[in-house]
Design an enzyme around this catalytic site. Structure first.
Site, mmCIF file in Angstrom:
data_model
loop_
_atom_site.group_PDB
_atom_site.id
_atom_site.type_symbol
_atom_site.label_atom_id
_atom_site.label_comp_id
_atom_site.label_asym_id
_atom_site.label_seq_id
_atom_site.Cartn_x
_atom_site.Cartn_y
_atom_site.Cartn_z
ATOM 1 N NE ARG A 28 -28.894 -16.944 -0.319
ATOM 2 C CZ ARG A 28 -29.279 -18.104 -0.853
ATOM 3 N NH1 ARG A 28 -29.840 -19.029 -0.105
ATOM 4 N NH2 ARG A 28 -29.088 -18.345 -2.149
ATOM 5 N NE ARG A 29 -27.388 -20.589 -3.564
ATOM 6 C CZ ARG A 29 -27.298 -20.207 -4.821
ATOM 7 N NH1 ARG A 29 -26.116 -20.185 -5.433
ATOM 8 N NH2 ARG A 29 -28.382 -19.830 -5.484
ATOM 9 N NE ARG A 72 -17.503 -16.262 -8.708
ATOM 10 C CZ ARG A 72 -17.077 -15.163 -9.308
ATOM 11 N NH1 ARG A 72 -15.912 -14.653 -8.974
ATOM 12 N NH2 ARG A 72 -17.792 -14.571 -10.247
ATOM 13 C CB CYS A 132 -24.703 -8.844 -3.348
ATOM 14 S SG CYS A 132 -23.104 -8.696 -4.121
ATOM 15 N NE ARG A 173 -21.746 -20.719 -10.475
ATOM 16 C CZ ARG A 173 -22.381 -19.923 -9.609
ATOM 17 N NH1 ARG A 173 -23.254 -20.413 -8.786
ATOM 18 N NH2 ARG A 173 -22.153 -18.625 -9.610
ATOM 19 C CE LYS A 224 -28.812 -15.221 -7.133
ATOM 20 N NZ LYS A 224 -28.739 -16.504 -6.415
ATOM 21 C CG ASP A 225 -26.853 -11.169 -9.971
ATOM 22 O OD1 ASP A 225 -26.667 -11.767 -8.894
ATOM 23 O OD2 ASP A 225 -26.818 -11.728 -11.081
#
Ligand SMILES: NCc1[nH]cc(CCC(=O)O)c1CC(=O)O
Length: 314
Positions: free
Chosen positions: A125-126, A143, A235, A149, A77-78
């Site tokens: 998106r989230r 980040r 992205c 995280r 996805k990156d």
């Protein structure tokens, strides 16, 4: 063969799994760590890191082309849409969990979160999907790599954080309490939960790596990219796309959506395409998504993020 990787624990776990698979096929590799902008600049939102597109990928691409590193392993996805012609995605590994998951100290569901709860995520998106579902939530930047995280959550900086479940799976953190978010309300990033193995075109690495390819995962991930191609989002644009083979193996269910950054507007598609004609049908579905307002929303989001960037740079 040299295999290039970012230095995060998740990247190393992914790379070493590929190295093991290649060794089992008779192809030993040596590992080389490359630092990327996305790893270097963790003190600012992702949209402020270089162009944000390929923030975790560009330096690896450059190192492959300039220094002859034959293989690189990425969270698929990156990978940006536009790729250098010198590099090929020679294998997609079998998909792990595609889900976003909510992590809280108490193991709360998203409906159980207290009013105005503070949720950490760096994904636009989230953020948009959370605000669509629970407009009262306070979304704060989060980040850093997966270890960082989790630490920030445990230090109480957030009431909850959102992550990709695949990252937790690959790190072997099965004991961490998480709640899967439903795909219909939280459509994942295109290719979330898959690992792509990139090889230097024209080298023996292409053929060696292609032995690791998982065909249905490759078709699902390519479908996800085809359906959102016409949106021309980066992205950091709030776009979700998820394709999954139906049990009979003859159809692929495709869900995709574009949202405004504040979650108040979204355009969705949810259709089953035929496996025998999947490329053409995925492209037609992508055109439908773009022309039914998706392209306009994506452009709005890009402007919104550009304005945010300019305000932060003042
Ligand atoms: N750059 C973020 C990123 N890229 C890949 C993953 C997780 C693994 C995956 O989706 O394959 C993550 C972390 C996240 O989204 O929580």
């Amino acid at each position: 063969m040299i295999i290039g990787t970012r230095g995060s624990n998740l990247a190393l776990v992914q790379t070493r799994k590929v190295a093991e698979l290649l060794k089992e096929k008779g192809f030993p590799t040596t590992e080389q760590i490359i630092k990327t902008d996305g790893d270097r600049f963790t003190d600012r939102p992702l949209y402020q890191v270089s162009t944000g597109v390929g923030a975790f990928v560009r330096e690896l691409d450059d190192a492959m082309i300039a220094d002859g590193i034959e293989i690189a392993v990425h969270s698929m996805k990156d990978l940006p849409t536009i790729r250098p012609p010198e590099l090929v995605t020679a294998a997609v590994l079998e998909r792990d969990s595609p889900y976003d998951v909510l992590l809280t100290k108490e193991g709360l569901t998203i409906d159980e979160l207290p009013k105005n709860a503070i949720i950490g995520t760096s994904s636009m998106r989230r953020r948009a999907q959370l605000l669509r579902y629970r407009p009262d939530l306070q979304i704060e930047e989060l980040r850093g790599n997966i270890d960082t995280r989790l630490r920030k959550l445990n230090e109480g900086q957030y009431d909850g954080i959102l992550l990709a479940e695949a990252g937790l799976e690959r790190m072997g953190w099965d004991d961490i309490v998480r709640v899967r978010l439903p795909i219909d309300e939280f459509c994942p990033s295109p290719n979330q939960g898959t690992v792509a193995v990139v090889a230097l075109a024209g080298t023996p690495a292409v053929e060696a790596v292609s032995l690791l390819n998982h065909l249905s995962s490759q078709i699902e991930t390519q479908t996800e990219r085809l359906v959102v191609k016409d949106l021309e989002g980066g992205c950091t644009t709030p776009i979700g796309s998820y394709a999954k083979f139906e049990p009979n193996g003859k159809k692929i269910r495709v869900r995709a959506e574009v949202l405004s950054c504040d979650g108040t507007k979204s355009i969705k598609v949810d259709e089953k395409i035929s496996v025998e004609n999947w490329k053409a049908e995925a492209e037609m579905l992508g055109k439908k998504l773009a022309e039914s307002g998706g392209k306009m929303l994506a452009e709005e989001a890009i402007c919104y993020i550009q304005d945010l960037k300019e305000k932060k740079n003042k």
